[in-house]
Design a protein around this motif. Structure first.
Motif, PDB file in Angstrom:
ATOM      1  N   VAL A 142       0.884  -1.172  -0.276  1.00  0.00           N
ATOM      2  CA  VAL A 142      -0.092  -0.210   0.025  1.00  0.00           C
ATOM      3  C   VAL A 142       0.823   1.620   0.436  1.00  0.00           C
ATOM      4  O   VAL A 142       2.128   1.432   1.383  1.00  0.00           O
ATOM      5  CB  VAL A 142      -0.979   0.253   1.077  1.00  0.00           C
ATOM      6  N   TRP A 190       0.224  10.146   7.893  1.00  0.00           N
ATOM      7  CA  TRP A 190       0.339   8.669   7.636  1.00  0.00           C
ATOM      8  C   TRP A 190       0.735   8.084   9.608  1.00  0.00           C
ATOM      9  O   TRP A 190       0.305   7.396   9.693  1.00  0.00           O
ATOM     10  CB  TRP A 190       0.398   8.373   6.700  1.00  0.00           C
ATOM     11  N   VAL A 245      -2.126   5.783  10.223  1.00  0.00           N
ATOM     12  CA  VAL A 245      -2.452   5.051  10.157  1.00  0.00           C
ATOM     13  C   VAL A 245      -1.731   3.677   9.695  1.00  0.00           C
ATOM     14  O   VAL A 245      -1.717   2.706   9.442  1.00  0.00           O
ATOM     15  CB  VAL A 245      -2.925   5.699   8.743  1.00  0.00           C
ATOM     16  N   LEU A 276      -2.584  -0.402   9.531  1.00  0.00           N
ATOM     17  CA  LEU A 276      -2.668  -1.424   8.685  1.00  0.00           C
ATOM     18  C   LEU A 276      -1.348  -2.164   8.114  1.00  0.00           C
ATOM     19  O   LEU A 276      -1.065  -3.203   7.164  1.00  0.00           O
ATOM     20  CB  LEU A 276      -1.958  -0.453   7.246  1.00  0.00           C
ATOM     21  N   HIS A 300      -1.302  -6.254   8.114  1.00  0.00           N
ATOM     22  CA  HIS A 300      -1.912  -6.733   7.030  1.00  0.00           C
ATOM     23  C   HIS A 300      -1.714  -6.432   5.753  1.00  0.00           C
ATOM     24  O   HIS A 300      -1.702  -7.163   4.715  1.00  0.00           O
ATOM     25  CB  HIS A 300      -3.670  -6.129   7.147  1.00  0.00           C
ATOM     26  N   HIS A 301      -0.478  -5.434   5.442  1.00  0.00           N
ATOM     27  CA  HIS A 301      -0.230  -5.325   4.634  1.00  0.00           C
ATOM     28  C   HIS A 301       1.551  -4.709   4.391  1.00  0.00           C
ATOM     29  O   HIS A 301       1.723  -4.005   5.416  1.00  0.00           O
ATOM     30  CB  HIS A 301      -0.521  -4.123   3.430  1.00  0.00           C
ATOM     31  N   VAL A 310       3.699  -1.247   4.042  1.00  0.00           N
ATOM     32  CA  VAL A 310       3.889  -0.516   3.800  1.00  0.00           C
ATOM     33  C   VAL A 310       4.069   0.916   3.779  1.00  0.00           C
ATOM     34  O   VAL A 310       5.034   1.129   3.993  1.00  0.00           O
ATOM     35  CB  VAL A 310       2.720   0.313   5.350  1.00  0.00           C
ATOM     36  N   ALA A 318      -8.990   3.196   8.831  1.00  0.00           N
ATOM     37  CA  ALA A 318      -7.961   2.403   8.393  1.00  0.00           C
ATOM     38  C   ALA A 318      -8.429   1.026   8.625  1.00  0.00           C
ATOM     39  O   ALA A 318      -8.968   0.138   7.425  1.00  0.00           O
ATOM     40  CB  ALA A 318      -7.263   2.005   9.450  1.00  0.00           C
ATOM     41  N   LEU A 320      -9.499   1.244   4.341  1.00  0.00           N
ATOM     42  CA  LEU A 320      -9.628   1.154   4.105  1.00  0.00           C
ATOM     43  C   LEU A 320      -8.710  -0.464   3.542  1.00  0.00           C
ATOM     44  O   LEU A 320      -8.923  -1.611   2.757  1.00  0.00           O
ATOM     45  CB  LEU A 320      -8.049   1.661   4.021  1.00  0.00           C
ATOM     46  N   LEU A 321      -8.571  -1.300   5.303  1.00  0.00           N
ATOM     47  CA  LEU A 321      -8.969  -2.835   5.101  1.00  0.00           C
ATOM     48  C   LEU A 321      -9.906  -3.750   4.612  1.00  0.00           C
ATOM     49  O   LEU A 321      -9.542  -4.149   3.822  1.00  0.00           O
ATOM     50  CB  LEU A 321      -8.303  -2.799   6.660  1.00  0.00           C
TER      51      LEU A 321
END
Length: 298
Positions: free
Chosen positions: A42, A55, A58, A62, A65-66, A68, A283, A286-287
């Motif tokens: 991301v 950010w 945030v 995230l 899971h990703h 970033v 977040a 977005l997720l």
């Protein structure tokens, strides 16, 4: 500047981030990374008058899971200026070059404020490299931005557009200028004095304030460029998140004009600076969106 040698670095709630600088077409772009190996990448694009630091709350939400990545836009923060000037399509090209240089595959792109039209230009001009696009708290050039400028009386677009004037008047008064925007566009106290310190540090670096104003001076050319890109509708999943007291549904209506798979949400209790004011709500949206389970109003 060697980003690896900087002694003091802003951190997120989960600790110190990895900071890097990558040259792209002669422009050194500063970026931070968290969640390495966690999931599909991301890329977070900030607005004005901010940097990647917007950010900070945030990123740790995230990162489990990703992967970033938060990048300082060309000419802003700790990223160098572009010799080709500062407009959304130039920035989008540099960012895709950065993606390739870093070795990232297709990425989710999330853009707030100025990062929104830059992210759209990236997604629309290089759709094979972008998995999804999210537009936060702003309509696009040519698709609602001019109406919001007129309707909300956003005086700074005209003021910043006068070559040389804004930076001359703001020299030595950067904190006054930045604090005005934070105070008038926030619905919460999410940007504190230490946060302002970091933004003032970034915008008092040589040329950074003028580079920011250059993005405003390029609005007409960017409007023409985005209008041309919009002749082909975005086919990738696209999300718009608006803010109740700061433009409301304008981002949703804008994105619907340029994307065939657009969905949207409004976070009612946030001012314009959405990533800092409501990081948890943002977040979560977005997720869900990136996982393909987004349901508006949930």
């Amino acid at each position: 500047m060697d980003e690896q040698s900087r002694a003091q670095r802003p951190t997120t709630n989960s600790g110190t981030l990895e900071h890097f600088s990558t040259p792209v077409d002669g422009v050194d772009l500063h970026w931070v990374r968290a969640g390495k190996g966690a999931g599909s990448p991301v890329v977070l694009l900030h607005g004005w008058p901010q940097t990647w630091y917007a950010w900070r709350n945030v990123i740790p939400l995230l990162a489990p899971h990703h992967e970033v990545y938060a990048v300082d836009l060309p000419g802003l923060g700790d990223s160098a200026a572009s010799p080709r000037g500062h407009g959304v399509t130039v920035a989008a090209g540099l960012l895709d070059g950065w993606r390739a240089a870093v070795g990232l595959p297709r990425v989710h792109v999330v853009g707030h404020d100025l990062g929104g039209p830059i992210g759209y230009a990236w997604a629309a001009s290089r759709p094979g490299n972008v998995r999804s696009f999210s537009l936060l708290a702003v309509p696009l050039h040519g698709f609602g931005l001019q109406e919001v400028i007129a309707g909300a009386g956003l005086w700074h677009f005209g003021f910043f557009g006068v070559p040389g004037l804004a930076e001359e008047l703001a020299a030595g008064r950067e904190r006054v200028l930045l604090e005005h925007f934070y105070a008038h566009a926030l619905a919460t106290g999410a940007i504190g004095s230490q946060d302002v310190d970091e933004y003032v540090r970034a915008y008092t670096l040589p040329g950074r304030l003028a580079n920011g104003f250059d993005y405003y001076r390029n609005v007409d050319a960017d409007t023409a460029a985005l209008t041309d890109l919009a002749r082909s509708s975005l086919r990738m999943p696209a999300l718009a998140v608006g803010c109740g007291p700061a433009g409301g549904s304008a981002p949703l209506l804008s994105l619907a004009e340029v994307a065939s798979d657009a969905r949207g949400e409004i976070i009612a209790d946030s001012g314009h600076f959405l990533p800092e004011e409501q990081p948890r709500q943002l977040a979560a949206h977005l997720l869900d969106f990136m996982a393909g389970r987004f349901v508006p109003g949930r």
